[in-house]
Write an enzyme that holds these catalytic residues in place. Structure first.
Site, PDB file in Angstrom:
ATOM      1  N   THR A   1       0.863  -1.172   0.000  1.00  0.00           N
ATOM      2  CA  THR A   1       0.000   0.000   0.000  1.00  0.00           C
ATOM      3  C   THR A   1       0.900   1.222   0.000  1.00  0.00           C
ATOM      4  O   THR A   1       2.011   1.165   0.509  1.00  0.00           O
ATOM      5  CB  THR A   1      -0.883   0.044   1.270  1.00  0.00           C
ATOM      6  OG1 THR A   1      -1.534  -1.204   1.459  1.00  0.00           O
ATOM      7  CG2 THR A   1      -1.933   1.136   1.182  1.00  0.00           C
TER       8      THR A   1
ATOM      9  N   THR B   1      -1.354   0.739   6.436  1.00  0.00           N
ATOM     10  CA  THR B   1      -0.841  -0.300   5.554  1.00  0.00           C
ATOM     11  C   THR B   1      -0.686  -1.584   6.351  1.00  0.00           C
ATOM     12  O   THR B   1      -0.076  -1.589   7.411  1.00  0.00           O
ATOM     13  CB  THR B   1       0.520   0.089   4.933  1.00  0.00           C
ATOM     14  OG1 THR B   1       1.086  -1.057   4.296  1.00  0.00           O
ATOM     15  CG2 THR B   1       1.499   0.622   5.961  1.00  0.00           C
ATOM     16  N   GLY B   2      -1.275  -2.660   5.847  1.00  0.00           N
ATOM     17  CA  GLY B   2      -1.177  -3.909   6.591  1.00  0.00           C
ATOM     18  C   GLY B   2      -2.176  -4.939   6.116  1.00  0.00           C
ATOM     19  O   GLY B   2      -2.653  -4.889   4.985  1.00  0.00           O
ATOM     20  N   MET B   3      -2.500  -5.864   6.992  1.00  0.00           N
ATOM     21  CA  MET B   3      -3.445  -6.933   6.685  1.00  0.00           C
ATOM     22  C   MET B   3      -4.849  -6.341   6.652  1.00  0.00           C
ATOM     23  O   MET B   3      -5.484  -6.154   7.689  1.00  0.00           O
ATOM     24  CB  MET B   3      -3.328  -8.044   7.728  1.00  0.00           C
ATOM     25  CG  MET B   3      -1.942  -8.681   7.768  1.00  0.00           C
ATOM     26  SD  MET B   3      -1.688  -9.816   9.152  1.00  0.00           S
ATOM     27  CE  MET B   3      -2.862 -11.106   8.734  1.00  0.00           C
TER      28      MET B   3
ATOM     29  N   ARG C   1     -12.065  -8.979  -4.171  1.00  0.00           N
ATOM     30  CA  ARG C   1     -11.666  -8.639  -2.806  1.00  0.00           C
ATOM     31  C   ARG C   1     -11.227  -7.180  -2.692  1.00  0.00           C
ATOM     32  O   ARG C   1     -10.532  -6.643  -3.545  1.00  0.00           O
ATOM     33  CB  ARG C   1     -10.524  -9.560  -2.370  1.00  0.00           C
ATOM     34  CG  ARG C   1      -9.979  -9.279  -0.957  1.00  0.00           C
ATOM     35  CD  ARG C   1      -8.758  -8.402  -0.957  1.00  0.00           C
ATOM     36  NE  ARG C   1      -8.164  -8.248   0.373  1.00  0.00           N
ATOM     37  CZ  ARG C   1      -7.198  -7.376   0.663  1.00  0.00           C
ATOM     38  NH1 ARG C   1      -6.717  -6.589  -0.281  1.00  0.00           N
ATOM     39  NH2 ARG C   1      -6.716  -7.295   1.890  1.00  0.00           N
ATOM     40  N   VAL C   2     -11.656  -6.514  -1.620  1.00  0.00           N
ATOM     41  CA  VAL C   2     -11.266  -5.136  -1.325  1.00  0.00           C
ATOM     42  C   VAL C   2     -10.729  -5.085   0.098  1.00  0.00           C
ATOM     43  O   VAL C   2     -11.337  -5.659   1.016  1.00  0.00           O
ATOM     44  CB  VAL C   2     -12.454  -4.165  -1.474  1.00  0.00           C
ATOM     45  CG1 VAL C   2     -12.047  -2.755  -1.068  1.00  0.00           C
ATOM     46  CG2 VAL C   2     -12.976  -4.177  -2.910  1.00  0.00           C
ATOM     47  N   GLY C   3      -9.605  -4.430   0.294  1.00  0.00           N
ATOM     48  CA  GLY C   3      -9.011  -4.304   1.619  1.00  0.00           C
ATOM     49  C   GLY C   3      -9.405  -3.014   2.312  1.00  0.00           C
ATOM     50  O   GLY C   3     -10.436  -2.409   2.013  1.00  0.00           O
TER      51      GLY C   3
END
Length: 314
Positions: free
Chosen positions: A178, A229-231, A206-208
């Site tokens: 990201t 930014t991450g999981m 899929r969307v984060g």
């Protein structure tokens, strides 16, 4: 007398290992971070808005093949890119976001246009691209985003039947892809912008967290601006960005205390790895992470620049 202004950016966090980082790669990453933060800061110095400075910095990172956003986006299981981005202005808490776009060279620019030129906050997929076409955006072919590096990464993960959060094997196996920026302008306005290509071998649209206001992106004047930014799935469940802002708003915690409480607290307890960049109403900057590193840079209210990668960089 000029009022204080500052900017901070990130290019992703995770298990960034010195042992797997080549000197050439590190120089390229640091150069891109330096260029992005410097150009964003130049805009602020000239009196531009925090929104324009944050978007400028993120656009530069989107144009680089070294980050998982825009040009450097990872590939889905169908060997395409699907990109997400969000922009939020602290004044009036205006926001714009796009998800799952495939033919937009700079999703962060489109996210800003959703905020400024539509009555909506989030547009997705074909609808977002239809909106872009009405505004005169160029249609960018998928070939622009395709790189051998990302294709090899996809094939390797398909063979293993799994997905990865970007930087598989180059320069590490566990980096969350990201990019983002937060800024404070001379008028006291805060802004945040975040952009991502998502995860390698992703399916089902899929969307984060990046385009989700309050999860991966948030800005509120007189308080704080945040880009995460991450999981993504865990950042969404923890409402990371809005939780930090709420702790500052209601508990009167300072930026460092609030960010640390969230990143090292519930997020980590639930298995969430990653980090945030944040800037408060006074221009105080915080880089927080519960992992081994985060590509990051800032220019503070005193004009001091930093470019760092590893968690233990001082």
């Amino acid at each position: 007398m000029k009022k204080p202004f500052a900017i901070a950016i990130h290019g992703g966090a995770g298990t960034i290992l010195r042992s797997q980082m080549t000197e050439e790669m590190q120089q390229a990453v640091e150069q891109a971070l330096d260029q992005a933060v410097s150009q964003g800061h130049q805009l602020l110095a000239a009196g531009a808005s925090a929104v324009d400075a944050a978007v400028c910095a993120v656009k530069i990172l989107e144009d680089s093949p070294h980050f998982n956003a825009g040009k450097g986006s990872v590939l889905t299981t169908k060997e395409m890119v699907e990109m997400d981005a969000a922009v939020m202005c602290g004044k009036g808490r205006q926001a714009g976001a796009v998800a799952g776009v495939r033919h937009i060279k700079n999703p962060v620019i489109l996210a800003r246009d959703v905020m400024q030129q539509s009555e909506h906050v989030m547009l997705m997929g074909e609808g977002a691209e239809e909106f872009a076409a009405q505004l005169g955006y160029d249609y960018t072919e998928q070939d622009y985003f395709f790189t051998d590096r990302r294709y090899e990464q996809l094939l390797a993960l398909k063979a293993e039947g799994r997905v990865a959060l970007s930087e598989s094997r180059y320069p590490d196996d566990h980096k969350f892809g990201t990019v983002g920026a937060v800024a404070l302008d001379q008028n006291g306005n805060l802004a945040a912008a975040t952009s991502t290509g998502g995860i390698t071998n992703k399916r089902y649209g899929r969307v984060g967290d990046s385009p989700i206001i309050g999860a991966g992106t948030y800005a509120e004047n007189h308080n704080v601006a945040i880009s995460a930014t991450g999981m993504g799935e865990v950042f969404i469940r923890c409402c990371v960005a809005s939780d930090i802002a709420a702790r500052m708003r209601y508990l009167q915690e300072d930026i460092h205390t609030a960010c640390t409480a969230v990143i090292q607290g519930d997020l980590k307890t639930l298995g969430g790895e990653g980090g945030v960049i944040a800037i408060d109403q006074f221009g105080e900057i915080h880089f927080g992470m519960n992992c081994e590193g985060m590509y990051r840079s800032c220019i503070d209210i005193h004009g001091r620049k930093q470019v760092k990668i590893y968690a233990d960089d001082v």
